[in-house]
Design a protein around this motif. Structure first.
Motif, short mmCIF file in Angstrom:
data_model
loop_
_atom_site.label_atom_id
_atom_site.label_comp_id
_atom_site.label_asym_id
_atom_site.label_seq_id
_atom_site.Cartn_x
_atom_site.Cartn_y
_atom_site.Cartn_z
N HIS A 90 0.87 -1.13 0.04
CA HIS A 90 0.07 0.04 0.03
C HIS A 90 0.79 1.17 0.00
O HIS A 90 0.60 1.88 -0.89
N ASP A 91 1.86 1.36 0.99
CA ASP A 91 2.61 2.52 1.08
C ASP A 91 3.80 2.48 0.03
O ASP A 91 4.59 1.72 0.09
N LEU A 92 3.70 3.60 -0.50
CA LEU A 92 4.81 3.87 -1.65
C LEU A 92 5.31 5.12 -1.50
O LEU A 92 5.00 5.96 -0.78
N LYS A 132 3.04 9.50 -2.01
CA LYS A 132 2.28 9.18 -0.76
C LYS A 132 0.69 9.27 -1.73
O LYS A 132 -0.32 8.62 -1.27
N ASN A 188 -0.73 5.29 -4.24
CA ASN A 188 -0.34 4.03 -3.38
C ASN A 188 -1.18 2.78 -3.88
O ASN A 188 -1.73 2.85 -5.19
N SER A 215 0.91 -5.57 2.24
CA SER A 215 1.44 -4.47 2.97
C SER A 215 1.35 -4.46 4.51
O SER A 215 0.43 -5.42 5.05
N GLY A 256 -4.49 0.60 5.20
CA GLY A 256 -4.54 0.35 3.73
C GLY A 256 -4.59 -0.96 3.15
O GLY A 256 -5.24 -1.08 2.03
#
Length: 123
Positions: free
Chosen positions: A43-45, A48, A51, A73, A78
């Motif tokens: 999810h977190d890339l 921001k 994602n 993730s 998320g």
């Protein structure tokens, strides 16, 4: 069409045999041009606003899927949102119900051996 497995993450290394992509644009390109056996998503890339949840929404809208999809993730909120979006697409018959969708969070620093087994079995 060539069959590959894809791992979307900008922090972790991909398991052996997986193509590593770090952005949703790279992932979308592969979804459009390859038959993807297993797609594992974070999810977190770094970006921001772009994602993993945005990717899942685009996948559903454009009907771009893999044979198996894992949400790996560590972001519990998320990751669950991504998983729920895909499962809703299956309930709506937008995504084929035969696609296996899994929620299997991964630690950031290493892959425990039993977790890696999930990736070895799917390839």
């Amino acid at each position: 069409m060539e069959k590959i497995s894809v791992f979307l993450d900008d922090y972790r290394k991909a398991p052996d045999g997986y193509v590593l992509v770090e952005t949703i644009d790279e992932c979308l390109e592969l979804l459009q041009n390859f038959d993807i056996e297993h797609l594992s998503l974070d999810h977190d890339l770094l970006n921001k606003t772009r994602n993993g949840f945005m990717l899942v929404q685009k996948m559903v809208k454009e009907k771009l899927f893999a044979n198996r999809i894992t949400i790996h993730s560590a972001n519990s909120v998320g990751g669950k949102a991504m998983y729920n979006c895909l499962k809703q697409a299956q309930r709506n018959l937008t995504m084929p119900p035969a696609i296996i969708v899994s929620l299997r969070p991964l630690p950031l620093k290493f892959f425990p051996p039993r977790v890696l087994q999930h990736y070895k079995e799917i390839r």
